[in-house]
Each structure stands twice: as structure tokens, then as C-alpha cells.
Design a protein around this motif. Structure first.
Motif, PDB file in Angstrom:
ATOM      1  N   THR A   1      45.753-166.921 -61.783  1.00  0.00           N
ATOM      2  CA  THR A   1      46.954-166.498 -60.736  1.00  0.00           C
ATOM      3  C   THR A   1      48.521-166.320 -61.334  1.00  0.00           C
ATOM      4  O   THR A   1      48.789-165.263 -61.105  1.00  0.00           O
TER       5      THR A   1
ATOM      6  N   ASP B   1      39.497-162.155 -54.800  1.00  0.00           N
ATOM      7  CA  ASP B   1      40.712-161.985 -55.207  1.00  0.00           C
ATOM      8  C   ASP B   1      41.676-161.101 -55.068  1.00  0.00           C
ATOM      9  O   ASP B   1      43.027-161.744 -55.871  1.00  0.00           O
TER      10      ASP B   1
ATOM     11  N   ARG C   1      43.584-163.412 -52.356  1.00  0.00           N
ATOM     12  CA  ARG C   1      44.331-164.787 -53.592  1.00  0.00           C
ATOM     13  C   ARG C   1      45.729-163.888 -54.159  1.00  0.00           C
ATOM     14  O   ARG C   1      47.067-164.191 -54.122  1.00  0.00           O
TER      15      ARG C   1
ATOM     16  N   ASP D   1      48.307-163.239 -51.552  1.00  0.00           N
ATOM     17  CA  ASP D   1      49.436-164.534 -51.496  1.00  0.00           C
ATOM     18  C   ASP D   1      50.140-164.471 -52.082  1.00  0.00           C
ATOM     19  O   ASP D   1      51.096-165.189 -51.739  1.00  0.00           O
TER      20      ASP D   1
END
Length: 453
Positions: A52, A78, A81, A84
Motif C-alpha cells: 500500500t 483495492d 484500500r 483510504d
């Protein structure tokens, strides 16, 4: 040893290789070129296997359109994610690039508090300061002591996202959310533990309103040498901050848009090499058609004075020279003036000073250009009467061009129209027709052959 190509990294699905690639491709341009060449399937794979932090670093270093392309290609989990993990202001920028359905799916998948913060940013007009702010800030109440404030900051800082970037400033906020003052983190740490924060804070805080233009916020940061400027609502409540990083991005974007508009084109909104011929056509053709229609009146002027040109054919020799001189003069002034306005050096109240400066400069330029016109007329052997006519016209057109080029940009700014719209082609178009009218009016006054026409 050279880092592998990004396509090879994706084919190997090796997170360590991606980290190595990012290390060796530190320049945003190199990363953008590589990412732009990946097909959709490769982008989806990249979002799936990469760590990430590495993917966020990549998204932060490329332009909005390219970063949004990766989010579109990624599977929903994804994309959620990654958004975020992004800074709030960056996440909002990328969500604006997505279609409504994709944006909605991502926001629905985010934690409720995070989604609410992003929706709040997206609700502001895209050109406003609030749309570019970081909503997370470090705040304490005015009744706290220095020791209590430090404890509060220590507790809250561990929960704040990395995008808070408020290490330099701690904001003092009343119970109703109103901004009361600001204290430097260094001052807070060096103060005696029992010192009330209210005695340390600076109440003369430079702020920007939520609906102020983002460019004004960037200008405030630069003018007052700030690390961040707070954004407040109409009641003075703290909403967030615009940081140095945000200001740099805003300034770069505005400078690019101004340059494109002054060239007589709508902003591309994507890097040039990724702009398709169809996009370039769409961005340019409207301006060209408008300029074509505006330029048509030049032909109307020429037709109106057809008898004069037939009587004195030599008048036609100087038409390109005269209208070109007027357009070039106006383009020089608008380019300089629009940039000065963009950096806050010139405002509407400065118009009188601008006029005095530009007309004084224009007078000197006009006399110099008139001398050049006399020499040109002499080399063509057109006679003294036409020579005088051309010289006087050059003076009049240069001064006229200086006048309208000095007044139009500030007036457009006043009515909330981007002054960069007064582009070089637009000024040239305006001056062409009016310059011809000036030319033939002076010719009527100075040439005996035109008396009675």
C-alpha cells in the motif's frame, strides 16, 4: 545495476521489485511515462500485489488523471484500500476524476468517518480553498495549559493521518469550533508546563474563507511565508488547512492553465503527450471558431474602405505591418499583466498606476516604431504624405493597444472571469479591426486624394 522496467515488475508481481523501481525512478516524469504505458490489466495487477505504501507513493507522484486511471482499473477492494491510505486532499482530488458510479462505490466501501470527510471535501466548489484543504488538524482548547496541550497533541497525533502536516502549528479552538488563535509547536514545548495556552497564542491569525479562490489561499501562504493557512467558514469555525504542498500544486496548475488560455486554447487537463488528437481538437476548435468570427469584422472594415484603398493603393502595403504591431504590443502587455495579477502584484485598484506606466511606455515604443515605419515607407518610395500617415497610425495604434490591454484583464478579474482569457490571439483580433479604422481615419485627415470619399 539498473532497476527493471515497470512492466517487468508487474509481470513478476514482486512487491520488492516495485520498491526498488520506485527508488531508481524518483522523478515524477519517469514514473508517469512508465505508468501511462501499462494496459488496464497490468494496472489492476499492480494495485493488487503492490504494498500500500509503495502504491500510494506512486499515486502521489503522478498527475490526477493518471492516478485515477489506476483506481478505475483496480478491483473495488483495492481502490477502496488505496483511497483510504491517501491523504484526504489527495484522495478527494482523485475521486473528482472518477465517474459518479465509481466514486460512489469507493466511498461506500470506506469507513463511515473517512467517507464523510471525503464527501465534505467533494461538496465544495473545485476552485475553492476548502476543496483543497486538509480537514485533519491539531487543535486544543484555549483553557488548556502548555502541558495539557502537549498531552492532547501527543494523544491526537497518533490517531491523525499523515496528511495532517500540522507539526508547526497548533490551533486554538473555542468550544463552538471558532478559531481563537494559533501557537507554534516550538513555543508550546519551550513554555513552562503551567503556562496557559491563551497567553502563548497569536490571535492575529491569517485565514482564508472556505469559498475563497484556491489561488488566493496559495498566494497567502507565499505572501506571509506560512507553512499552512487555516480555512474557516462564515462563522469563523476552523474547517481545515491549506498546506505548502497544496499551494505549490495549486500555483503550478493555475500557471499551466493561464499559459494555455493565453495561447488561445482551453486547458488540456492532462499532460500533452497523453492528449489525443480528438482532445486537442476539442480544446482548440471553439477558441479558433470564436476568433474566426471575431476576425471576420476585419474583412468588413476593409470592404467599407475599399474606395480609399482603390484611390491610394499604397495604403494596402502597410496593413499587415500596422495590425501586427498593434497585436504584438497588446500581447506583450497582457502577458506581463496577467502574470502580475496571478502573483498578487496587481489588483483592480492599481489600474490607474498600470495605465500611467503602460501609456508612458507605449508612448516611447510608439515613437520608436514610428521611426521604423518612416524608414520602411522610405524604402518603398510611397511619398511623404503616406509616410506621415503611416507614422501617425503607428503611434495611435500602439497607444490604443496599450490602453485596452491595460484595462481589460483587471476588469475581467473584477467580474470573476479569468483574465488569462484576454489571450494574445484575442487581443490581436480586437486590435486588428479597430486598428484598421484608426488607419483609414488618419488617412482621410492627411491624404488629399481621399478628400470627398
Amino acid at each position: 545495476m539498473h532497476a527493471p522496467e515497470l512492466a517487468d515488475v508487474v509481470a513478476a508481481a514482486d512487491p520488492d521489485a516495485l520498491a526498488d523501481w520506485l527508488h531508481h525512478r524518483a522523478l515524477p516524469a519517469d514514473r508517469s511515462h512508465a505508468l501511462a504505458r501499462l494496459p488496464r490489466a497490468a494496472l489492476r495487477a499492480l494495485a493488487g500485489f503492490a504494498a500500500t505504501d509503495d502504491t500510494v507513493e506512486l499515486l502521489d507522484s503522478v498527475d490526477d488523471e493518471l492516478a485515477a486511471r489506476l483506481l478505475r482499473a483496480a478491483v473495488p477492494a483495492d481502490s477502496v484500500r488505496l483511497v483510504d491510505a491517501l491523504d484526504s486532499d489527495r484522495g478527494a482530488d482523485l475521486l473528482r476524476e472518477l465517474d459518479e458510479d465509481t466514486r460512489g462505490r469507493i466511498l461506500t466501501g470506506l469507513p463511515a468517518e473517512r467517507a464523510a470527510a471525503l464527501r465534505a471535501l467533494l461538496s465544495w466548489p473545485v476552485d475553492s480553498a476548502a476543496a483543497h484543504m486538509v480537514p485533519e488538524t491539531l487543535t486544543v482548547s484555549p483553557g488548556a495549559t502548555a502541558a495539557e496541550a502537549i498531552d492532547t497533541v501527543r494523544t491526537r497525533a497518533s490517531d491523525l493521518r499523515t496528511d495532517a502536516r500540522t507539526g508547526a502549528y497548533i490551533f486554538i479552538v473555542e468550544s463552538d469550533g471558532r478559531l481563537a488563535g494559533v501557537v507554534g509547536f516550538r513555543d508550546l514545548v519551550l513554555a513552562a508546563p503551567a503556562t496557559p495556552v491563551a497567553t502563548l497564542m497569536d490571535t492575529q491569525v491569517r485565514t482564508v474563507a472556505a469559498l475563497d479562490d484556491a489561488e488566493d489561499a496559495a498566494r497567502a501562504l507565499d505572501a506571509y511565508d506560512l507553512v499552512a493557512v487555516p480555512v474557516v467558514d462564515e462563522r469563523g469555525r476552523l474547517l481545515g488547512i491549506v498546506t505548502e504542498d497544496d499551494a505549490a500544486d495549486i500555483a503550478a496548475e493555475e500557471a499551466t492553465e493561464d499559459a494555455e488560455r493565453q495561447g488561445g486554447s482551453a486547458p488540456l487537463e492532462v499532460p500533452y503527450l497523453r492528449a489525443s488528437p480528438l482532445l486537442l481538437w476539442r480544446k482548440r476548435i471553439v477558441w479558433l471558431l470564436l476568433l474566426f468570427a471575431a476576425e471576420a469584422y476585419t474583412g468588413t472594415v476593409l470592404r467599407h474602405f475599399a474606395d480609399e484603398m482603390e484611390a491610394v493603393v499604397a495604403l494596402a502595403f502597410f496593413i499587415p505591418l500596422l495590425i501586427g504591431t498593434g497585436g504584438n504590443t497588446g500581447t506583450q502587455i497582457t502577458t506581463t499583466l496577467v502574470r502580475a495579477m496571478a502573483t498578487g502584484q496587481v489588483r483592480l485598484r492599481d489600474v490607474p498606476a498600470v495605465l500611467v506606466k503602460e501609456l508612458s511606455t507605449g508612448a516611447m515604443i510608439a515613437l520608436t516604431m514610428a521611426l521604423a515605419a518612416v524608414i520602411r515607407a522610405w524604402t518603398l518610395g510611397v511619398g511623404p504624405e503616406i509616410t506621415v500617415t503611416v507614422a501617425l497610425t503607428v503611434v495611435a495604434i500602439v497607444l490604443w493597444s496599450a490602453l485596452i490591454s491595460s484595462v481589460l484583464p483587471p476588469l475581467l478579474k473584477k467580474i470573476r472571469v479569468d483574465p488569462a482569457l484576454v489571450s494574445g490571439p484575442m487581443i490581436s483580433t480586437i486590435v486588428d479591426g479597430t486598428g484598421l479604422i484608426i488607419y483609414f481615419m488618419i488617412a482621410h485627415a492627411t491624404l488629399s486624394q481621399l478628400q470627398g470619399l
